[in-house]
Design a protein around this motif. Sequence first.
Motif, PDB file in Angstrom:
ATOM      1  N   GLY B   8       0.836  -1.200   0.000  1.00  0.00           N
ATOM      2  CA  GLY B   8       0.000   0.000   0.000  1.00  0.00           C
ATOM      3  C   GLY B   8       0.861   1.236   0.000  1.00  0.00           C
ATOM      4  O   GLY B   8       1.984   1.235   0.501  1.00  0.00           O
ATOM      5  N   LYS B   9       0.367   2.290  -0.645  1.00  0.00           N
ATOM      6  CA  LYS B   9       1.082   3.566  -0.620  1.00  0.00           C
ATOM      7  C   LYS B   9       0.064   4.697  -0.537  1.00  0.00           C
ATOM      8  O   LYS B   9      -0.818   4.823  -1.372  1.00  0.00           O
ATOM      9  CB  LYS B   9       1.939   3.731  -1.877  1.00  0.00           C
ATOM     10  N   THR B  10       0.204   5.488   0.515  1.00  0.00           N
ATOM     11  CA  THR B  10      -0.629   6.670   0.652  1.00  0.00           C
ATOM     12  C   THR B  10       0.314   7.857   0.684  1.00  0.00           C
ATOM     13  O   THR B  10       1.208   7.913   1.519  1.00  0.00           O
ATOM     14  CB  THR B  10      -1.451   6.610   1.954  1.00  0.00           C
ATOM     15  N   ARG B  16      -4.424   7.942  -2.113  1.00  0.00           N
ATOM     16  CA  ARG B  16      -4.116   6.531  -1.944  1.00  0.00           C
ATOM     17  C   ARG B  16      -3.734   5.964  -3.303  1.00  0.00           C
ATOM     18  O   ARG B  16      -4.595   5.700  -4.134  1.00  0.00           O
ATOM     19  CB  ARG B  16      -5.352   5.831  -1.396  1.00  0.00           C
ATOM     20  N   ASP B  19      -3.288   0.108  -3.091  1.00  0.00           N
ATOM     21  CA  ASP B  19      -4.157  -0.375  -2.029  1.00  0.00           C
ATOM     22  C   ASP B  19      -4.179  -1.901  -2.061  1.00  0.00           C
ATOM     23  O   ASP B  19      -4.893  -2.503  -2.855  1.00  0.00           O
ATOM     24  CB  ASP B  19      -5.564   0.214  -2.256  1.00  0.00           C
ATOM     25  N   GLY B  20      -3.350  -2.495  -1.230  1.00  0.00           N
ATOM     26  CA  GLY B  20      -3.357  -3.953  -1.093  1.00  0.00           C
ATOM     27  C   GLY B  20      -2.991  -4.704  -2.358  1.00  0.00           C
ATOM     28  O   GLY B  20      -3.711  -5.597  -2.802  1.00  0.00           O
ATOM     29  N   CYS B  47       8.030   1.635  -5.950  1.00  0.00           N
ATOM     30  CA  CYS B  47       8.084   1.065  -4.604  1.00  0.00           C
ATOM     31  C   CYS B  47       9.046  -0.118  -4.575  1.00  0.00           C
ATOM     32  O   CYS B  47       9.678  -0.391  -3.556  1.00  0.00           O
ATOM     33  CB  CYS B  47       6.700   0.585  -4.168  1.00  0.00           C
ATOM     34  N   SER B  55       3.953   2.504   2.056  1.00  0.00           N
ATOM     35  CA  SER B  55       3.474   2.759   3.416  1.00  0.00           C
ATOM     36  C   SER B  55       2.921   1.503   4.080  1.00  0.00           C
ATOM     37  O   SER B  55       2.673   1.512   5.278  1.00  0.00           O
ATOM     38  CB  SER B  55       2.446   3.892   3.447  1.00  0.00           C
ATOM     39  N   ALA B  56       2.711   0.435   3.309  1.00  0.00           N
ATOM     40  CA  ALA B  56       2.257  -0.801   3.921  1.00  0.00           C
ATOM     41  C   ALA B  56       2.649  -1.976   3.044  1.00  0.00           C
ATOM     42  O   ALA B  56       2.910  -1.800   1.852  1.00  0.00           O
ATOM     43  CB  ALA B  56       0.737  -0.777   4.110  1.00  0.00           C
ATOM     44  N   GLY B  57       2.709  -3.143   3.639  1.00  0.00           N
ATOM     45  CA  GLY B  57       2.965  -4.350   2.870  1.00  0.00           C
ATOM     46  C   GLY B  57       4.427  -4.714   2.788  1.00  0.00           C
ATOM     47  O   GLY B  57       5.278  -4.087   3.425  1.00  0.00           O
ATOM     48  N   GLU B  58       4.708  -5.740   1.993  1.00  0.00           N
ATOM     49  CA  GLU B  58       6.040  -6.298   1.943  1.00  0.00           C
ATOM     50  C   GLU B  58       6.427  -6.627   0.507  1.00  0.00           C
ATOM     51  O   GLU B  58       5.577  -7.028  -0.288  1.00  0.00           O
ATOM     52  CB  GLU B  58       6.067  -7.580   2.794  1.00  0.00           C
ATOM     53  N   THR B  67      11.534  -4.211   1.622  1.00  0.00           N
ATOM     54  CA  THR B  67      10.857  -3.174   2.383  1.00  0.00           C
ATOM     55  C   THR B  67      11.452  -2.988   3.772  1.00  0.00           C
ATOM     56  O   THR B  67      11.220  -1.972   4.418  1.00  0.00           O
ATOM     57  CB  THR B  67       9.352  -3.505   2.500  1.00  0.00           C
TER      58      THR B  67
END
Lengths: 265, 272
Positions: B8-10, B16, B19-20, B47, B55-58, B67
Amino acid sequence: MSSAVRQWRRPPLIADARLRWALGLGALLYLGLALASLEVNWARVSEGLVRGWRFVEGFLQPDFSSRSDDILLGLQESITMTITATVAGVALSIPFGIGAARNIAPAPVYYCCRALIAFARTFQEVLIAIFFVAMFGFGAFAGFLTLTLSTVGFLGKLLAEDIEDIDETQVEAIRATGAGWWQVLDYAVRAQVMPRLIGLSVYRFDINFRESAVIGIVGAGGIGATLNTAMDRYEYDSAAAVLLIIIAIVMLTEYISGFVRRQVQ
Amino acid sequence: MLRIEALGKTYRTGDRALDGISLTVAPGEVVGLIGPSGAGKSTLIRCINRLVEPSAGEILLGGEAITAVATRHLPAVRRRIGMIFQEYALVERLTVMENVLSGRLGYVPFWRSFLRRFPQRDIDAAFALLDRVGLAAHVDKRADALSGGQRQRVGIARALAQEPELLLVDEPTASLDPKTSQQIMQLICEICAERALPAIVNIHDVALAQRFVSRIVGLHGGRVVYDGTPDGLSTTVLERIYGVADWSALAQPDGERCDAAPAALLATGAGL
């Protein structure tokens, strides 16, 4: 079919017609008042014209020989001052310029370098020269420090702005290869700003020579000191010789720097 | 092998972008990433080499969690991932050779790169790459003296100079004419096939993507809305990715894909 002719006029810069007229008339009125407030002492002007004419006469018969030793010494000092101050100034302005570029320097470094450059640019060369003369005494050393400081202010600012204007995609591409910070600086930043840095340095060289003539008047050595002495003694023919030499050298450096700048672009 | 999990990246503005996103790219696989502008294609590939911080995840490359790598060690990760850019992103004032050698920056110490004293092995490899992309005659030209297609070839050579485990390709043909676009896509695909190099190719030209890649991932609004073969790109699917439009003009894929049929491509690619 509609037959109405459609008019078009360029929209005015200031949309409100009343404001537009008020600003225009206000500016005219101010100019009139400002001109009226000038006090011209015509008697003094006619007296000055005579003195000015003597100056012009001196120019028509410049005397290079009777003060040639002083002139040569001053010239030598000025050129030394110009070269050393330009080299030192450019060398110092590179780290400060890099530090003052928002896109590559960390925030604390950025603010420090910006503040220093702003400080160096705040004072005109003559003021800095007076300060350094007071600190280090009369002579070329004070002049060298003055020109170095103002070169850092000038080049540091322009270099920083140049770095802020570089093409970021080239930086991104080099970063994407796994390059370290110094390598990014070398490959992506230096390659982009180098021609302008060279051009600006050469340009600053000829500014420094011109300034060396001015700061000499306040005691910072060089050809300016020679010029000042000649003026003080009312030796307008020698002063004219000095001015002619300054003009010749400035034109020469201007020509050379123009040539160099064209070559590196 | 590349594995992306729940990425995820915001952005700081609150946008956003991703998203997932979950995606796995097998060794040697070339994935075409399609989607409308703003779908997050560019953010997604940036990313992966952390030009953009997720901003989220791997993300795992060859089993290592990219990450989790500290900023200090990023160069060691980035040098394993080659990237090809939309506007070539060559350093215009450097020579072709310097641009190709800049692909080695993650491997050589600063003084070597500063003095342009690269190891002989790197120089040999760079010459070989320039031969491969057909630019052997332009080694000492400045990058800005080349045409668009030639510049993108330099970009390809630079990415390959890294000896990457993965290739990220961001709109490689966006600034090229149709013929050059095909040649460049063909070259990228051939090279991936030759080296069994996995790649993610952002591309907005659906027809071009269908022609050259074997797997297409469609993004919309930062989510994966399609993941499958080019043949599966029906009107319904395209509407899901791009929205409603007339898709009838889009040619059906003609089976010229490179990683599916590298031998056929090598034959047609002789004129490159």
